[in-house]
Write a protein that holds these residues in place. Structure first.
Motif, PDB file in Angstrom:
ATOM      1  N   GLY A 155       0.830  -1.195   0.000  1.00  0.00           N
ATOM      2  CA  GLY A 155       0.000   0.000   0.000  1.00  0.00           C
ATOM      3  C   GLY A 155       0.860   1.238   0.000  1.00  0.00           C
ATOM      4  O   GLY A 155       2.047   1.191  -0.322  1.00  0.00           O
ATOM      5  N   LYS A 156       0.244   2.355   0.368  1.00  0.00           N
ATOM      6  CA  LYS A 156       0.967   3.632   0.433  1.00  0.00           C
ATOM      7  C   LYS A 156       1.224   4.002   1.888  1.00  0.00           C
ATOM      8  O   LYS A 156       0.388   3.773   2.755  1.00  0.00           O
ATOM      9  N   ILE A 157       2.374   4.620   2.108  1.00  0.00           N
ATOM     10  CA  ILE A 157       2.726   5.055   3.459  1.00  0.00           C
ATOM     11  C   ILE A 157       1.816   6.214   3.866  1.00  0.00           C
ATOM     12  O   ILE A 157       1.708   7.203   3.161  1.00  0.00           O
ATOM     13  N   LYS A 158       1.163   6.051   5.005  1.00  0.00           N
ATOM     14  CA  LYS A 158       0.310   7.115   5.549  1.00  0.00           C
ATOM     15  C   LYS A 158       1.029   7.864   6.662  1.00  0.00           C
ATOM     16  O   LYS A 158       0.929   9.082   6.760  1.00  0.00           O
ATOM     17  N   ILE A 207       5.960   9.813   3.290  1.00  0.00           N
ATOM     18  CA  ILE A 207       4.509   9.662   3.208  1.00  0.00           C
ATOM     19  C   ILE A 207       4.087   9.693   1.743  1.00  0.00           C
ATOM     20  O   ILE A 207       4.579  10.494   0.957  1.00  0.00           O
ATOM     21  N   GLY A 208       3.158   8.792   1.389  1.00  0.00           N
ATOM     22  CA  GLY A 208       2.624   8.729   0.029  1.00  0.00           C
ATOM     23  C   GLY A 208       3.333   7.747  -0.887  1.00  0.00           C
ATOM     24  O   GLY A 208       2.832   7.435  -1.962  1.00  0.00           O
ATOM     25  N   GLU A 209       4.498   7.243  -0.489  1.00  0.00           N
ATOM     26  CA  GLU A 209       5.226   6.300  -1.344  1.00  0.00           C
ATOM     27  C   GLU A 209       4.553   4.928  -1.328  1.00  0.00           C
ATOM     28  O   GLU A 209       4.179   4.438  -0.264  1.00  0.00           O
ATOM     29  N   PRO A 210       4.420   4.290  -2.499  1.00  0.00           N
ATOM     30  CA  PRO A 210       3.898   2.920  -2.523  1.00  0.00           C
ATOM     31  C   PRO A 210       4.994   1.947  -2.104  1.00  0.00           C
ATOM     32  O   PRO A 210       6.123   2.030  -2.590  1.00  0.00           O
ATOM     33  N   VAL A 211       4.657   1.042  -1.165  1.00  0.00           N
ATOM     34  CA  VAL A 211       5.652   0.124  -0.615  1.00  0.00           C
ATOM     35  C   VAL A 211       5.068  -1.280  -0.445  1.00  0.00           C
ATOM     36  O   VAL A 211       3.856  -1.480  -0.417  1.00  0.00           O
ATOM     37  N   VAL A 252       7.594  -0.014  -4.412  1.00  0.00           N
ATOM     38  CA  VAL A 252       6.993  -0.694  -5.558  1.00  0.00           C
ATOM     39  C   VAL A 252       6.562   0.365  -6.557  1.00  0.00           C
ATOM     40  O   VAL A 252       6.239   1.499  -6.190  1.00  0.00           O
ATOM     41  N   ALA A 253       6.558  -0.003  -7.831  1.00  0.00           N
ATOM     42  CA  ALA A 253       6.124   0.927  -8.874  1.00  0.00           C
ATOM     43  C   ALA A 253       4.634   1.180  -8.705  1.00  0.00           C
ATOM     44  O   ALA A 253       3.866   0.260  -8.434  1.00  0.00           O
TER      45      ALA A 253
END
Length: 124
Positions: free
Chosen positions: A5-8, A54-58, A90-91
């Protein structure tokens, strides 16, 4: 197991005791009903979060831990925690309805090394 998911949230490191430190990360899953998953990184794994925003997909590799606690009154309770041990970027997935990128034009270039003397044994 893995959570994607994305970092919150990326919380600062907490020194819980003289010999124990932890850092918490919240990952929001990308599903119909998104989940906000709290993942703890402990000890030397805390440093893994330093380069993430924050917001990066991981994709986070996790272990689920459970423990038993008995109160002074004799009541037994059980607790779970999610511990992270690896994190990687992750892309970002393309938006729904968006076509994937086209391959380079030379990827479909016609063959030039044909040998006319080879038999044509294709069934169609």
């Amino acid at each position: 197991m893995e959570v994607t998911g994305k970092i919150k949230v990326v919380n600062p490191e907490q020194q819980v005791s003289a010999s124990f430190k932890k850092r918490e990360l919240v990952v929001t899953t990308d599903e119909q009903y998104p989940q906000h998953i709290l993942v703890e990184f402990t000890q030397d794994k805390c440093d893994l979060l330093s380069s993430y925003n924050i917001g990066e997909p991981v994709k986070v590799s996790i272990n689920i831990r459970g423990r038993e606690w008995v109160s002074p009154q004799g009541e037994t309770k059980y607790f779970n925690s999610i511990q992270g041990w690896r994190i990687e970027r992750v892309a970002a997935a393309p938006a729904p309805g968006q076509a994937p990128p086209m391959p380079a034009a030379d990827a479909f270039a016609p063959a030039t090394n044909l040998n006319e003397e080879e038999p044509d044994d294709l069934p169609f």
